[in-house]
Design a protein around this motif. Structure first.
Motif, PDB file in Angstrom:
ATOM      1  N   THR A  22       0.849  -1.191   0.000  1.00 58.12           N
ATOM      2  CA  THR A  22       0.000   0.000   0.000  1.00 58.12           C
ATOM      3  C   THR A  22       0.886   1.243   0.000  1.00 58.12           C
ATOM      4  O   THR A  22       1.741   1.395   0.873  1.00 58.12           O
ATOM      5  N   GLY A  27      -2.606   5.496  -0.709  1.00 63.42           N
ATOM      6  CA  GLY A  27      -3.445   4.464  -0.110  1.00 63.42           C
ATOM      7  C   GLY A  27      -3.790   3.350  -1.075  1.00 63.42           C
ATOM      8  O   GLY A  27      -4.551   2.438  -0.737  1.00 63.42           O
ATOM      9  N   LYS A  28      -3.207   3.374  -2.283  1.00 62.52           N
ATOM     10  CA  LYS A  28      -3.498   2.368  -3.292  1.00 62.52           C
ATOM     11  C   LYS A  28      -2.492   1.229  -3.228  1.00 62.52           C
ATOM     12  O   LYS A  28      -1.354   1.405  -2.831  1.00 62.52           O
ATOM     13  N   LYS A  29      -2.964   0.042  -3.650  1.00 63.32           N
ATOM     14  CA  LYS A  29      -2.081  -1.115  -3.745  1.00 63.32           C
ATOM     15  C   LYS A  29      -1.237  -1.002  -5.015  1.00 63.32           C
ATOM     16  O   LYS A  29      -1.735  -0.593  -6.068  1.00 63.32           O
TER      17      LYS A  29
END
Length: 487
Positions: A22, A27-29
């Protein structure tokens, strides 16, 4: 460095092994093959090489300033758990950069060109942004998955650069070029972080104009990492101003600091430009006042100096000369150490000689590499080495070229080495650096008139206008502080 080759299946396996991480900022994978622990380890291992290569600037006030502001900004960043480390390095180049693990470096050259604390804070936030968004880790992941080797900048050809990279102890691995999206994201984070600790982030946009003017004045392609990417400086100027305005509006238009006078007083006395004590070039001769030696530079060759070595390269990029300190207590010990470090194999027996009263040893060796097509061992480059002893100090002067070009360059390599001699000229030994001098204006005038009143030579008006971040016709009030340069 050997190129890392991964077949598609191997790359996919690595991606699965590394898994998705993350991103702390978005906050993104995202696929990430470099863990946070590996990032930290890379920084810890690389920091000594950076400081050895560039040297720390010896000013406790300035070092304390960057550390105080950096720690404060790191605490409000997206990775407050990172133990950020901040350094001002002793280089006249206008630059700032970060390496994995939270190590952030500003040159004294860029510190000289800031005109207030807010400009400094904006760029500091930009560099911290590269760390918090894990841009270095992402670039290394992309390099592995794309089967791309890490690259560094040298002043010679790619073939000779391979040799020079070893002399630079892998420094090229630290300076990855970030893409357009990464730079824009770091600009946004620079606005956010500097605003959070109370500075007017629009000042960072104004600093982009200073950098753009400096580039035009020097007519050089060598510009800071955060300016040398695809976004147009004028576009970035407008975007950062908009971002700064948006942040103010979203946070109730707080009063934000600029702190011009405080910053200018901080850098009063800062070394400006090249520092002669580290060596300087004049009329095709390199002088080193502190080590008390001199030697010639071949006509037309380009040179590059640093605290750890001095390099010269011909414009065609086919010949390279490197001077660097050598380990050991005798020339023989030093030659063996250099040969081991550079993976050199002697092609003839070394011979003892004397160069202008200095004990010396001369050798010829090849750096052997494997031909990727035939698998056979071949000479990548040929080296004419001179180990020169001055008391307890030993210096390696290494002339490097491709084997086919070696007969052309060998005489020039020898000529430079044979020109190594004791420096005795008082005017060279006592050469002092220029320093930033902060003066208070007694009368209201434009900047050009203020320069004239303070004895600035007319030929340096534009240079110092850029240093002050103003046009020459800008009106400056009585009592204002400006920068000039003097011994």
């Amino acid at each position: 460095m050997k190129q890392l080759v991964l077949p598609a299946v191997g790359a996919a396996a690595l991606a699965l092994f590394g898994g998705c991480a993350t991103n702390p900022v978005t906050g993104k994978k995202e696929v990430m093959l470099v863990s946070e622990g590996q990032e930290l380890a890379m920084g810890q291992q690389s920091d000594p090489a950076v400081t050895a290569q560039m040297g720390l600037y010896d000013d406790k006030k300035i070092q304390a300033f960057i550390n105080e502001k950096g720690k404060k900004m790191g605490a409000v960043s997206h990775r407050a758990n990172v133990d950020f480390q901040f350094r001002v390095v002793d280089s006249p180049v206008i630059n700032a950069f970060a390496i994995p693990g939270g190590y952030v470096y500003f040159t004294r050259g860029i510190m000289a060109h800031f005109n207030n604390e807010a400009q400094f804070a904006g760029v500091l936030g930009h560099e911290i942004g590269h760390v918090t968004a894990r841009h270095s880790a992402k670039q290394q992941t992309n390099s592995i998955l794309g089967q791309v080797g890490l690259m560094g900048a040298m002043i010679a050809s790619p073939r000779l650069a391979q040799f020079g990279e070893q002399a630079m102890q892998g420094m090229q691995l630290l300076f990855l070029k970030f893409g357009r999206d990464d730079e824009r994201q770091s600009d946004e984070l620079g606005v956010q972080y500097s605003s959070k600790i109370g500075y007017d982030a629009s000042q960072m946009a104004d600093f982009f104009q200073t950098l753009s003017r400096q580039q035009q004045l020097s007519k050089t392609e060598a510009i800071p990492d955060f300016l040398s990417t695809h976004p147009n400086p004028e576009d970035r100027y407008n975007t950062v101003h908009q971002l700064a305005d948006q942040w103010k509006q979203a946070n109730g238009n707080p009063k934000l600091a600029v702190n011009r006078d405080q910053y200018l007083r901080l850098i009063d006395g800062l070394v400006y430009g090249d520092d002669p004590k580290q060596g300087f070039v004049e009329n095709s001769v390199f002088y080193h006042p502190e080590l008390k030696f001199r030697f010639p530079i071949p006509a037309g060759w380009k040179s590059q100096n640093s605290p750890s070595q001095f390099q010269m390269a011909d414009p065609a990029g086919k010949g390279l000369l490197i001077l660097l300190p050598a380990p050991g207590t005798t020339p023989e010990e030093a030659a063996q150490a250099v040969a081991k470090q550079m993976s050199l194999q002697a092609t003839e027996a070394p011979r003892r000689t004397t160069i202008n009263g200095f004990p010396a040893l001369v050798f010829v060796a090849d750096q052997v590499q494997q031909d990727q097509q035939t698998g056979q061992q071949v000479a990548g480059v040929r080296v004419l080495g001179h180990i020169i002893q001055d008391g307890k100090s030993l210096y390696a002067l290494l002339g490097v070229s491709a084997p086919a070009d070696f007969p052309t360059y060998a005489a020039q390599f020898s000529s430079v080495a044979e020109g190594f001699q004791r420096l005795t000229e008082p005017d060279k030994l006592n050469r002092q650096p220029e320093r930033i001098r902060i003066v208070k204006l007694k009368l209201r005038s434009n900047l050009q008139q203020a320069f004239a009143a303070n004895g600035v030579p007319e030929k340096r008006y534009e240079e110092l206008a850029i240093l002050n971040g103003m046009p020459l016709n800008e009106q400056v009030n009585a009592g204002s502080l400006i920068k000039i340069v003097g011994k």
